[in-house]
Motif scaffolding. Structure first.
Motif, PDB file in Angstrom:
ATOM      1  N   SER A 108       0.826  -1.204   0.000  1.00  0.00           N
ATOM      2  CA  SER A 108       0.000   0.000   0.000  1.00  0.00           C
ATOM      3  C   SER A 108       0.865   1.261   0.000  1.00  0.00           C
ATOM      4  O   SER A 108       0.531   2.237  -0.677  1.00  0.00           O
ATOM      5  CB  SER A 108      -0.988  -0.017   1.173  1.00  0.00           C
ATOM      6  N   THR A 109       1.980   1.282   0.759  1.00  0.00           N
ATOM      7  CA  THR A 109       2.832   2.476   0.722  1.00  0.00           C
ATOM      8  C   THR A 109       3.507   2.603  -0.644  1.00  0.00           C
ATOM      9  O   THR A 109       3.738   3.708  -1.133  1.00  0.00           O
ATOM     10  CB  THR A 109       3.911   2.453   1.824  1.00  0.00           C
ATOM     11  N   PHE A 111       2.173   1.787  -3.511  1.00  0.00           N
ATOM     12  CA  PHE A 111       1.149   2.360  -4.409  1.00  0.00           C
ATOM     13  C   PHE A 111       0.991   3.853  -4.128  1.00  0.00           C
ATOM     14  O   PHE A 111       0.975   4.677  -5.047  1.00  0.00           O
ATOM     15  CB  PHE A 111      -0.188   1.619  -4.189  1.00  0.00           C
ATOM     16  N   ALA A 112       0.949   4.218  -2.839  1.00  0.00           N
ATOM     17  CA  ALA A 112       0.755   5.622  -2.478  1.00  0.00           C
ATOM     18  C   ALA A 112       1.942   6.467  -2.938  1.00  0.00           C
ATOM     19  O   ALA A 112       1.772   7.605  -3.405  1.00  0.00           O
ATOM     20  CB  ALA A 112       0.569   5.742  -0.959  1.00  0.00           C
TER      21      ALA A 112
END
Lengths: 426, 402
Positions: A108-109, A111-112
């Motif tokens: 998720s990090t 992607f962010a």
């Protein structure tokens, strides 16, 4: 577990009254493992991208792809951040105002971070010192990191900062992290960026075309992730009364470490070498001793690699005084090879600097000497790069003529690669 | 340097079978820790040892035939092992500056190479007897050996042995040490009294010197590889002192001197007679200095070893009437001070403490090194004081040579 070994190449025999001992010490590391995963503490990576107005649309889009490619290569669990730089520095990711300035990599990090990179805009000037200072602050906010590395991309000169300002920034961040630097296009100054890379134990190179950036960044990050030994120090002991004339890394690149000595004890100096992967590095050590009687033997230097507080490898540099000329006049091939390679790097840099200020006579002499040395030491890569800048008339005597029209990228590539050395052919 | 008078053999690959016969349980000469007879290094301090027993060989083919396997421990392997060992907590003082010697064998302050145990060692079996054996400066290894033994009572009984390995033969460093120790043990254990008369006792001791030479010869042969075509060899010089009786013998050119103190009435004397080309020329009338510096001066006519034609020592006995030093040495010392009277003056100049033979032995070795140290240097000393006979009663007699 990483394993280290040391090998020493030298002619230990000195003639009557001889004082100077030269040796090449090869330090090798195997089984280094991956950054942050080999029990030596956690690793942090910062990607610094030039987003100044000069980047324009083409280079900025390529830079976005490159930064994203680098993010892809950062291993899960590694702490990371992305910095966008112009005349000031912005923390592009993570969105933090205080406290920890880096986050742990996970899907998720990742992607962010890539979304944040996609929002980069080209605007403003260039002040690389501010980028470095922000990166240092981010690393400082993560005191548990034992391995700290950044990659820095720039495309232009450091217009919005005085050279003194950049020097102050470099001095401020030296020792806080390592930094590999890349310049895209031909509008940046090799000497300026080399100063950053050398102080921060990193490499410098040119990326001539924007579309090559993604591959270069992915490879740089892969390499960084392959350095499982967070930090090692080279130590050189010399006997009481002796003088360490110089300590140089001579392979894979020439880096003079002499002035980076920190005192371990009155007889021992420590020199930073940064993180290690599975690799070998060669060091050239020169020590001046008090002459002893024929037949005497003594140690001229203990050359050690230290990880944490443990000596992981040691090479002994010796001196034996002899009246046997066949022994004392023997020239060690490794020492001769790297002495030539060090002079080659100097000749190229001095030649290009002379050429830049219009001193064609000096440039011709220095680059001619470089051609001679490159041939003599078998550095074909350097010969190839030199051919793009000079017409070679006589390799053996180093007679050359400066080319009238030289591709600026070729000249910069010769400059950035000047410190790269070849190993002796054995 | 000592070379055999017969032609030198061609060099060949080194092969040793260490197996010196050493009586007592061995201990590290550096730190005193108990060591195994086959150990090459002291477990406690890392000092290089001269193995006195054959170490068990690793079976080369995985079978259990270790003891039958040939031993091939070469010098170079041992030298590499010295450099490789990093873990031993070494703390002995540097001979040059007094700093600590590091685990790598070099001083941590001045970098001077600490001599290995074989390259420099001292022996002090009793307060009145000492020996120093040193590599010197020019030679790469120490092929000399000393072995001394003594009863603790000053002037009672002591045995001094020096063997000088022939440098053109293989493994003469191993062989000379084994020979010296074998001779010392043989002489020290045998305490012949003869038939009770002084002459008879001197004769009996002389025969024990001959037996010691034979034991030393056997030790050299035992340390010579069966297939060696350049057999190890060495000289032999031994002296037994019992009260004021000295019995001595030699093979080759290591020497026995009697050196009275300068204030004593007796003259200094070279007791032994070299088996050398130089000595033969001196006997033929050539002046000593010319003979000892002439061609083949150091070539010896007799030696110990498998190829020795004759190893029976020339023996002699003398009764001491003065206070002074009984000295057994190799040519590493006498090369620089051959005449007995010159040696007497040198010892006077060194002004050694007469109750500390170790200091004098060290001073003589240091002096020889200052003269150039061209050869290995061995000095073995026993102190004699007139009227001090120790525990063993001694009769007077007068035989110069047997």
């Amino acid at each position: 577990m990483a394993e280290f070994s040391a090998e020493v190449y030298q002619n230990e025999f000195l003639p009557d009254g001889g004082t100077d001992v030269n040796a090449i010490v090869t330090m090798s590391c195997t089984g280094a493992g991956e950054a942050g995963r080999s029990g030596g503490g956690e690793a942090g990576e910062i990607i610094i991208v030039d987003t100044s107005g000069s980047m324009g649309r083409t280079k900025l889009e390529a830079a976005k792809i490159a930064a994203a490619a680098a993010v892809d290569q950062i291993l899960d669990g590694t702490w990371f951040a992305v910095v966008a730089g112009s005349h000031q520095a912005y923390l592009a990711f993570p969105a933090a105002r205080a406290g920890a300035g880096m986050v742990k990599m996970d899907p998720s990090t990742r992607f962010a971070a890539q979304q944040a990179i996609a929002r980069f805009q080209a605007d403003g000037g260039t002040a690389m010192g501010t980028w470095l200072v922000l990166a240092a602050r981010l690393f400082d906010s993560m005191p548990m990191l034992t391995q700290r590395h950044a990659i820095l991309l720039t495309d232009g000169e450091n217009h919005n900062e005085t050279p003194e300002g950049l020097d102050r920034a470099i001095a401020h961040v030296t020792g806080k992290f390592q930094c590999d630097c890349r310049g895209v296009g031909v509008d940046w100054q090799v000497a300026e960026v080399r100063r950053i890379a050398q102080a921060l134990l990193g490499t410098v190179d040119i990326i001539p075309q924007p579309e090559q950036m993604a591959q270069v960044f992915a490879e740089l990050m892969q390499q960084a992730m392959g350095r499982g030994v967070a930090d090692a120090q080279l130590r050189v002991w010399s006997p009481q009364g002796a003088q360490v004339m110089f300590v140089r890394q001579v392979s894979p690149t020439v880096e003079d470490l002499t002035n980076r000595r920190s005192e371990v004890n009155p007889l021992t100096g420590g020199y930073p070498t940064g993180s290690w992967g599975d690799e070998s590095r060669d060091y050239h050590v020169g020590v001046r001793l008090g002459a002893k009687a024929i037949g005497q033997e003594q140690l001229a230097a203990r050359v050690q690699l230290v990880v944490g507080d443990a000596v992981v490898a040691q090479g002994l540099v010796k001196a034996k005084w002899s009246n046997d000329d066949t022994l004392t006049t023997r020239i060690n091939p490794e020492v001769a090879h790297y002495t030539g390679q060090t002079e080659l790097a100097e000749a190229i840099q001095e030649g290009l600097a002379a050429k830049a200020v219009g001193d064609d006579a000096t440039a011709t002499t220095k680059l001619g000497r470089a051609v001679q040395l490159a041939a003599a030491t078998g550095n074909e890569e350097a010969t190839t790069r030199l051919r793009k800048v000079v017409d070679i008339q006589d390799v053996e005597n180093g007679t050359v003529r400066l080319k009238r029209a030289v591709d600026r990228a070729d000249e910069m590539a010769l400059d950035t690669a000047s410190t790269k050395t070849t190993r002796i052919k054995g | 340097m000592t070379i055999p008078a017969s032609g030198p053999a061609a060099p060949q690959p080194p092969t040793t079978a260490p197996g010196a016969s050493d009586g007592a349980g061995p201990s590290c000469p550096n730190c005193g820790a108990e060591v195994g007879p086959g150990d090459s290094f002291c477990e406690a301090c890392g000092t290089e040892l001269s193995p006195t027993a054959t170490p068990p060989a690793a079976p080369s083919d995985g079978s259990a035939g270790g003891l039958e396997s040939p031993i091939t421990v070469s010098r170079s392997l041992r030298a590499m092992a010295v450099e490789a060992q990093q873990t031993a907590p070494v703390g002995r003082p540097c001979l040059n500056c007094g700093g600590l010697v590091g685990a790598d064998g070099y001083c941590e302050t001045c970098g001077t190479k600490a001599p290995s145990e074989r390259d420099h060692y001292t022996e002090t079996p009793a307060q009145w007897v000492a020996a120093v054996c040193d590599r010197g400066i020019r030679h790469h290894r120490n092929e000399d050996a000393t072995a001394v033994a003594a009863h603790s009572d000053p002037g009672s009984r002591a045995v001094l042995v020096v063997c000088d390995g022939v440098s053109t033969s293989l493994d003469s460093d191993v062989a000379s040490l084994a020979a010296a120790r074998a001779a010392r043990d043989s002489l020290f254990l045998a305490q012949p009294a003869g038939l009770g008369t002084p002459t008879s006792r001197a004769g009996a001791i002389a025969r024990s010197v001959e037996a010691a030479a034979a034991a030393a010869n056997a030790a050299v042969v035992a340390n010579t590889a069966a297939d060696s075509d350049n057999a190890a060899s060495c000289t032999f010089a031994a002296a037994v002192i019992e009260g004021d009786l000295v019995v001595f013998g030699n093979v080759g050119d290591s020497r026995v001197y009697w050196v009275p103190d300068l204030d004593q009435p007796e003259a200094a004397a070279e007791l032994s007679l070299d088996d050398s080309v130089a000595q033969a020329r001196i006997a033929a009338g050539v002046p000593r200095e010319e003979a000892e510096n002439g061609p083949q001066a150091h070539a010896i006519m007799k030696w110990l070893g498998r190829d020795s034609p004759d190893f029976v020592p020339r023996t002699g006995a003398v009764t001491l009437a003065s206070s002074g030093w009984l000295l057994v040495c190799s040519d590493g010392l006498w090369n620089y001070v051959s005449e007995a009277t010159a040696l007497q003056r040198l010892i006077g100049q060194l002004d050694a403490d007469r109750s500390a033979p170790l200091h004098l032995a060290q001073a003589l070795v240091q002096w020889a090194n200052q003269q150039g140290g061209k050869d290995n240097i061995s000095v073995a000393l026993a102190r004699h004081e007139v009227g001090v006979h120790g525990a063993r009663p001694v009769d007077h007699h007068d035989t110069r040579r047997s």
